[in-house]
Design a protein around this motif. Structure first.
Motif, mmCIF file in Angstrom:
data_model
loop_
_atom_site.group_PDB
_atom_site.id
_atom_site.type_symbol
_atom_site.label_atom_id
_atom_site.label_comp_id
_atom_site.label_asym_id
_atom_site.label_seq_id
_atom_site.Cartn_x
_atom_site.Cartn_y
_atom_site.Cartn_z
ATOM 1 N N PHE A 1 26.421 25.129 48.283
ATOM 2 C CA PHE A 1 27.706 25.646 48.942
ATOM 3 C C PHE A 1 28.599 24.507 49.790
ATOM 4 O O PHE A 1 28.994 25.002 50.906
ATOM 5 C CB PHE A 1 27.411 26.916 49.710
ATOM 6 N N TYR A 2 28.287 23.467 49.677
ATOM 7 C CA TYR A 2 28.777 22.413 50.496
ATOM 8 C C TYR A 2 30.281 22.401 50.730
ATOM 9 O O TYR A 2 31.246 22.606 49.587
ATOM 10 C CB TYR A 2 28.403 21.165 49.831
ATOM 11 N N ASN A 3 30.778 22.450 52.079
ATOM 12 C CA ASN A 3 31.804 22.413 52.333
ATOM 13 C C ASN A 3 32.862 23.640 51.772
ATOM 14 O O ASN A 3 33.783 23.517 51.286
ATOM 15 C CB ASN A 3 32.639 21.137 51.830
ATOM 16 N N CYS A 4 32.052 24.727 51.679
ATOM 17 C CA CYS A 4 32.992 26.014 51.293
ATOM 18 C C CYS A 4 33.359 26.549 52.702
ATOM 19 O O CYS A 4 32.662 27.583 53.201
ATOM 20 C CB CYS A 4 31.856 27.036 50.505
ATOM 21 N N PHE B 1 24.512 24.464 52.831
ATOM 22 C CA PHE B 1 25.520 25.159 53.296
ATOM 23 C C PHE B 1 26.364 24.354 54.182
ATOM 24 O O PHE B 1 27.014 24.479 55.104
ATOM 25 C CB PHE B 1 25.373 26.353 53.995
ATOM 26 N N TYR B 2 26.266 22.849 54.052
ATOM 27 C CA TYR B 2 26.676 21.749 54.665
ATOM 28 C C TYR B 2 28.302 21.951 54.765
ATOM 29 O O TYR B 2 28.976 22.103 53.933
ATOM 30 C CB TYR B 2 26.503 20.293 54.092
ATOM 31 N N ALA C 1 21.004 21.497 56.021
ATOM 32 C CA ALA C 1 21.119 22.890 55.542
ATOM 33 C C ALA C 1 22.378 23.495 55.793
ATOM 34 O O ALA C 1 23.217 23.916 55.001
ATOM 35 C CB ALA C 1 20.008 23.647 55.475
ATOM 36 N N PHE C 2 22.289 23.557 57.228
ATOM 37 C CA PHE C 2 23.646 24.171 57.963
ATOM 38 C C PHE C 2 24.631 23.044 58.787
ATOM 39 O O PHE C 2 25.101 23.507 59.900
ATOM 40 C CB PHE C 2 23.252 25.502 58.764
ATOM 41 N N CYS D 1 30.090 24.239 56.210
ATOM 42 C CA CYS D 1 30.825 25.841 55.953
ATOM 43 C C CYS D 1 31.178 26.038 57.300
ATOM 44 O O CYS D 1 30.639 27.073 58.107
ATOM 45 C CB CYS D 1 29.797 26.753 55.288
ATOM 46 N N THR D 2 32.291 25.445 57.901
ATOM 47 C CA THR D 2 32.856 25.663 59.390
ATOM 48 C C THR D 2 33.230 26.991 59.728
ATOM 49 O O THR D 2 33.510 27.427 60.639
ATOM 50 C CB THR D 2 34.082 24.787 59.389
ATOM 51 N N GLY D 3 33.747 27.953 58.466
ATOM 52 C CA GLY D 3 34.138 29.301 58.637
ATOM 53 C C GLY D 3 32.741 30.280 58.871
ATOM 54 O O GLY D 3 33.067 31.250 59.254
ATOM 55 N N LEU D 4 31.739 29.854 58.726
ATOM 56 C CA LEU D 4 30.593 30.770 58.548
ATOM 57 C C LEU D 4 30.134 31.293 60.070
ATOM 58 O O LEU D 4 30.141 30.318 60.789
ATOM 59 C CB LEU D 4 29.266 29.917 57.900
ATOM 60 N N THR D 5 30.350 32.437 60.206
ATOM 61 C CA THR D 5 30.320 32.875 61.583
ATOM 62 C C THR D 5 28.804 33.651 61.640
ATOM 63 O O THR D 5 28.106 33.743 62.699
ATOM 64 C CB THR D 5 31.131 33.651 62.019
ATOM 65 N N SER D 6 28.203 34.163 60.365
ATOM 66 C CA SER D 6 27.193 34.914 60.321
ATOM 67 C C SER D 6 26.258 34.542 58.888
ATOM 68 O O SER D 6 26.821 34.576 57.985
ATOM 69 C CB SER D 6 27.389 36.315 60.299
ATOM 70 N N VAL D 7 24.943 34.325 59.284
ATOM 71 C CA VAL D 7 23.843 34.063 58.347
ATOM 72 C C VAL D 7 22.851 34.840 58.423
ATOM 73 O O VAL D 7 22.088 34.743 59.638
ATOM 74 C CB VAL D 7 23.797 32.478 58.054
#
Length: 324
Positions: free
Chosen positions: A222-225, A245-246, A267-268, A248-254
């Protein structure tokens, strides 16, 4: 032929074994193929721009290259469960195609097979296990490049017959190509692995549901999703590979499942929107730069079985104020 009327409906009788080539016959409106046919030959309906409907029977095992290339009038296609191979450029440039269903026996799909299907909005993927979409030199087959780019995006559903998601599925190799506009992904409960680079660069992806049988998430999956805002990694997953998940700048919750034992390098990396992370007790190692550059991260809870935190794992997490 057929240019004076509403178009030609072509019906192949029960004694037909081989379909002749109708390349460029724009007046063909619909095609019904009989159960005696086992293969749709190369270029069979190439540039039949008036073709709006085709029925492929369960007797067909292969759709050869360029078979429906440039059939801009096609709106939907169902690949039956009998088909094992889809050739290169088979549906290239079918800009009117909105829905594709891929049967459960497909094991190989050639390069550019659905390239430029700009109107695509839904992919129903039922293939149990398809060969990875990458050649020996490391270049993607670009099977879906430029797809879905004319609309709001593509909803992808991996059905319950699917066991593996092939590597490089939606990745594009060349700068002048566009990554397919994938909007949402639902991964069925029988999928066990998500291939490397499968959704790499799908910036329009906003929602992903990962089934409860997935055990591995491949590197760069999911790189740069950048459109992803949240992800739940189920308890079935044992490892999150490098760069999964490299960016994924919009990711607020994992949410990281309770069976994950390792979090891979990068990974993140640069998930700048992450605010808090809980590393479950199952995790033993956090690799180099796993959370590097997560500038929005304020709190981290680390499980009691972690024995190794590699160099720079939380480097440049400038907002981090609390570690449990």
């Amino acid at each position: 032929v057929g240019t004076a009327g509403d178009g030609i409906d072509v019906v192949f009788g029960d004694n037909v074994k081989d379909i002749p080539r109708f390349e460029g016959v724009s007046s063909i409106k619909s095609v019904i193929i009989s159960n005696s046919v086992t293969s749709i030959c190369e270029g069979a309906f190439r540039n039949c721009t008036g073709l709006t409907s085709v029925t492929i029977p369960d007797s067909v095992t292969s759709i050869d290259g360029y078979a429906f290339y440039g059939c801009i009038g096609l709106t939907s296609i169902t690949i039956p469960d009998s088909v094992t191979s889809i050739g290169s450029d088979a549906f290239y440039g079918c800009t009117g195609l909105t829905s594709v269903t891929i049967g459960n026996s497909v094991t190989s799909i050639g390069g550019h097979a659905f390239f430029g299907c700009t109107g695509l909005t839904k992919i129903s993927w039922n293939a149990e296990s398809v060969s990875d979409f990458v050649n020996s030199r490391g270049y993607s087959y670009n099977v879906f490049s430029n797809a879905g780019t004319a609309g709001d995006g593509i909803d992808v559903v991996f059905g319950n017959s699917v066991k593996t998601i092939p590597a490089y599925l939606f990745y594009k190799s060349y700068s002048d190509y566009k990554t397919p506009n994938i909007k949402s992904v639902i991964i069925g409960d029988n999928v066990t692995s998500i291939g490397s680079w499968a959704f790499n660069g799908c910036t329009g992806l906003t929602s992903v549901t990962i089934g409860n049988s997935v055990t591995s998430i491949g590197e760069d999956a999911f790189y740069n999703c950048t459109g992803l805002t949240s992800v739940t990694i189920p308890d079935s997953v044992t490892g999150i590979d490098d760069s999964a998940f490299y960016g994924c700048t919009g990711l607020t919750s994992v949410t990281i499942g309770n069976s994950v034992t390792s979090i891979g390098e990068d990974a993140f990396y640069n998930c700048t929107g992450l605010i808090s992370v809980t590393i479950p007790d199952s995790v033993a190692s956090i690799d180099d730069s796993a959370f590097y550059g997560c500038t929005g991260l304020t709190s981290v809870t680390i499980g009691n079985r972690v024995t190794s935190i590699d160099w720079r794992a939380f480097d440049d997490c400038i907002s981090l104020t609390k570690i449990n």
